[in-house]
Design a protein around this motif. Structure first.
Motif, mmCIF file in Angstrom:
data_model
loop_
_atom_site.group_PDB
_atom_site.id
_atom_site.type_symbol
_atom_site.label_atom_id
_atom_site.label_comp_id
_atom_site.label_asym_id
_atom_site.label_seq_id
_atom_site.Cartn_x
_atom_site.Cartn_y
_atom_site.Cartn_z
ATOM 1 N N ILE A 68 -24.001 7.847 10.609
ATOM 2 C CA ILE A 68 -24.354 9.233 10.261
ATOM 3 C C ILE A 68 -25.306 9.576 11.406
ATOM 4 O O ILE A 68 -24.706 10.934 12.033
ATOM 5 C CB ILE A 68 -25.578 9.051 9.046
ATOM 6 C CG1 ILE A 68 -24.929 8.642 7.870
ATOM 7 C CG2 ILE A 68 -26.203 10.500 8.936
ATOM 8 C CD1 ILE A 68 -25.834 8.581 6.713
ATOM 9 N N VAL A 70 -21.834 13.075 2.470
ATOM 10 C CA VAL A 70 -21.970 11.519 1.907
ATOM 11 C C VAL A 70 -21.749 11.654 0.451
ATOM 12 O O VAL A 70 -22.423 12.473 -0.370
ATOM 13 C CB VAL A 70 -23.155 10.839 2.340
ATOM 14 C CG1 VAL A 70 -23.123 9.421 1.686
ATOM 15 C CG2 VAL A 70 -23.665 10.931 3.572
ATOM 16 N N LEU A 122 -30.049 -0.104 4.090
ATOM 17 C CA LEU A 122 -29.237 1.082 4.509
ATOM 18 C C LEU A 122 -28.815 1.015 5.968
ATOM 19 O O LEU A 122 -30.014 0.946 6.636
ATOM 20 C CB LEU A 122 -29.750 2.628 4.236
ATOM 21 C CG LEU A 122 -29.483 3.158 3.008
ATOM 22 C CD1 LEU A 122 -30.910 3.052 2.010
ATOM 23 C CD2 LEU A 122 -29.167 4.494 2.979
ATOM 24 N N ILE A 138 -33.026 7.686 7.199
ATOM 25 C CA ILE A 138 -33.013 8.505 8.572
ATOM 26 C C ILE A 138 -34.317 9.290 8.751
ATOM 27 O O ILE A 138 -34.310 9.996 9.870
ATOM 28 C CB ILE A 138 -31.594 9.575 8.561
ATOM 29 C CG1 ILE A 138 -32.064 10.413 7.406
ATOM 30 C CG2 ILE A 138 -30.338 8.756 8.144
ATOM 31 C CD1 ILE A 138 -30.783 11.431 7.349
ATOM 32 N N PRO A 197 -27.670 3.333 8.716
ATOM 33 C CA PRO A 197 -27.130 4.702 8.775
ATOM 34 C C PRO A 197 -26.701 5.021 10.244
ATOM 35 O O PRO A 197 -26.533 6.267 10.592
ATOM 36 C CB PRO A 197 -28.359 5.772 8.330
ATOM 37 C CG PRO A 197 -29.563 4.786 8.936
ATOM 38 C CD PRO A 197 -29.123 3.395 8.582
ATOM 39 N N ALA A 208 -20.873 5.199 4.996
ATOM 40 C CA ALA A 208 -22.223 6.070 5.204
ATOM 41 C C ALA A 208 -23.201 4.713 5.466
ATOM 42 O O ALA A 208 -24.454 5.104 5.884
ATOM 43 C CB ALA A 208 -22.784 6.610 4.138
ATOM 44 N N LEU A 226 -31.322 8.300 1.566
ATOM 45 C CA LEU A 226 -30.947 8.447 2.965
ATOM 46 C C LEU A 226 -31.933 9.000 3.642
ATOM 47 O O LEU A 226 -32.215 8.962 5.087
ATOM 48 C CB LEU A 226 -29.566 9.313 2.854
ATOM 49 C CG LEU A 226 -28.245 8.752 2.929
ATOM 50 C CD1 LEU A 226 -27.332 9.550 2.494
ATOM 51 C CD2 LEU A 226 -27.966 7.726 4.009
#
Ligand code: ADP
Ligand code: ASP
Ligand code: MG
Length: 408
Positions: free
Chosen positions: A121, A133, A116, A164, A118, A100, A160
């Motif tokens: 994703i 995840v 991160l 995102i 992502p 992820a 997360l």
């Protein structure tokens, strides 16, 4: 259409029926027209059992390998959840923390999220998938598996949601929200509708482990508003967000209990510069986290210094403190477990006085002895005997009354 991050804790995915229930909830959220990323924990008891297993093969398991082992707990749940979603006619893809794009530092068993990435994703969501995840895990830039500290799936979800830019972050658990005290201790504790990041952070750090403290710190830093709510009903939960003016009107937001503490007292420490530094340098060198520290007024050139720590640290203290005590020419030290910390938390304390007086009076009337006190702008903590802490929590909770104010 909204982008939603949901996190389901260990009890929520504790058996196959519950995993199917979670799969159904996730699918319903998607079918109402949302993109959804779900973070899941290991099934309840699994992480504890893996730790036990590790200790059966090694007295002090190597931390890299411990992470390798613990990360398997969440991998079981992601795969089972994705399968259950398929079985219900949906499309889901499970990802480990590494897949992820969760990159961490290399401090095994309590790694911090560094970055991160992502992209995977986003691609899976764009293709119409639900993304599942694994909580609590990541990888270092060298590809080593890491874990984020106990309760770390909360952190995965919040990080997360920030990365995102989710519209909504929901933490599903086995209680209806954050309560004025752990409902397992105070049966008539009440659900809090809204709580500030600072209050939630204090409560979590002071033993209310409904949220991992580090995850709340992260949420505050990145402004992630999140809701703590139940997996088992449709009730609205508790909103955790930046403080508002009306929040200050309530003096106490909640009562927290932290068990398994220990108190160490070094007696007749020579009252001169450098002794405290020498003691706590030694404590730091053996990696013991110290909490409340109290130094008494000096009498005849010596003073007593006490501190609290987690009871698990007692063997280390007993093993390594003696040489320093001798070196600084203190008389000796005592170390005892069986104590706990009881705290009241609330941003309303900034503008109301008398909270400490009230708390101490309630405990005095019950004959509960306060061994140590520590305060900050928004909390008051006392160290008391562990066998009276539940009673103390109930009395303090009742004493501040349903409005959690001073004038009950
Ligand atoms: P999960 O497995 O979903 O992460 P946790 O066990 O970590 O769940 O957290 C939920 C538990 O936190 C509850 O069952 C409750 O006993 C405990 N808890 C402690 N303090 C509080 C509080 N103030 N409000 C709600 N729950 C609390
Ligand atoms: N499974 C991990 C633990 O038990 C992480 C979590 O549940 O949040 O601590
Ligand atoms: Mg938890």
């Amino acid at each position: 259409m909204s982008l939603i991050v949901q996190k389901y804790g260990g009890t929520s995915v504790g058996n196959p029926d519950r995993i199917r229930n979670v799969a159904r909830r996730i699918l319903e959220t998607q079918r109402s027209g949302n993109d959804i990323v779900a973070v899941v924990s290991a099934m309840s008891g699994v992480t504890d059992n893996l730790i036990k297993l590790a200790r059966q093969v090694a007295t002090s398991p190597v931390e890299r390998e411990l992470d390798m082992l613990l990360a398997t707990g969440e991998q079981v749940t992601i795969a089972l959840t994705a399968m259950a979603i398929h079985d219900l006619g949906g499309h889901a893809v499970s990802l480990t923390g590494a897949q992820a794009g969760i990159l961490t530092d290399s401090v095994h068993t309590r790694a911090k999220i560094a970055q991160l990435l992502p992209k995977p994703i986003h691609s899976l969501l764009a293709a119409g998938n639900i993304v599942i995840v694994a909580g609590f895990q990541g990888k270092t830039s060298e590809g080593q598996v890491t874990t984020l500290g106990r309760g770390g799936s909360d952190l995965t979800a919040i990080a997360l949601a920030a990365a995102i830019q989710a519209d909504l972050c929901q933490i599903f658990t086995d209680v209806d929200g954050v309560y004025t005290c752990d409902p397992r201790i105070v049966k008539n504790a009440r659900k809090i509708a809204e709580i500030s990041y600072d209050e939630m952070l204090e409560m979590a750090s002071l033993g209310s482990k409904v949220m991992q403290a580090r995850s709340v710190e992260f949420a505050k830093k990145f402004g992630v508003v999140f809701e703590v709510r139940s997996t088992f009903n449709e009730e609205r939960g508790t909103l955790v967000k930046e403080a508002t003016d009306s929040m200050e009107k309530v003096v106490i937001r909640g009562v927290s209990v932290d068990r398994n503490q220990a108190k160490v007292t070094i007696t007749q420490v020579p009252d001169k510069p450098g002794t405290a530094s020498r003691i706590f340098n030694q404590i730091a060198a053996i990696n013991v986290n110290v909490d409340t520290i109290v130094q008494n007024v000096s009498e005849a050139g010596t003073t007593d210094i006490s501190f609290t720590t987690h009871a698990d640290e007692l063997p280390k203290i007993e093993k390594y403190l003696d040489p320093v005590v001798q070196e600084i020419e203190a008389k000796g030290f005592t170390a005892k477990g069986g104590i706990a910390k009881l705290s009241v938390v609330g941003i309303g304390m900034r503008s109301h006085s008398g909270v400490a007086a009230k708390m101490f009076e309630i405990l005095a009337l019950a004959g509960i002895n306060i061994q140590m006190i520590s305060t900050s702008e928004i909390k008051i903590s006392v160290i008391i005997d562990e066998n009276r802490v539940d009673e103390g929590a109930k009395l303090v909770h009742a004493g501040f009354g349903p409005q959690m104010n001073l004038d009950q």
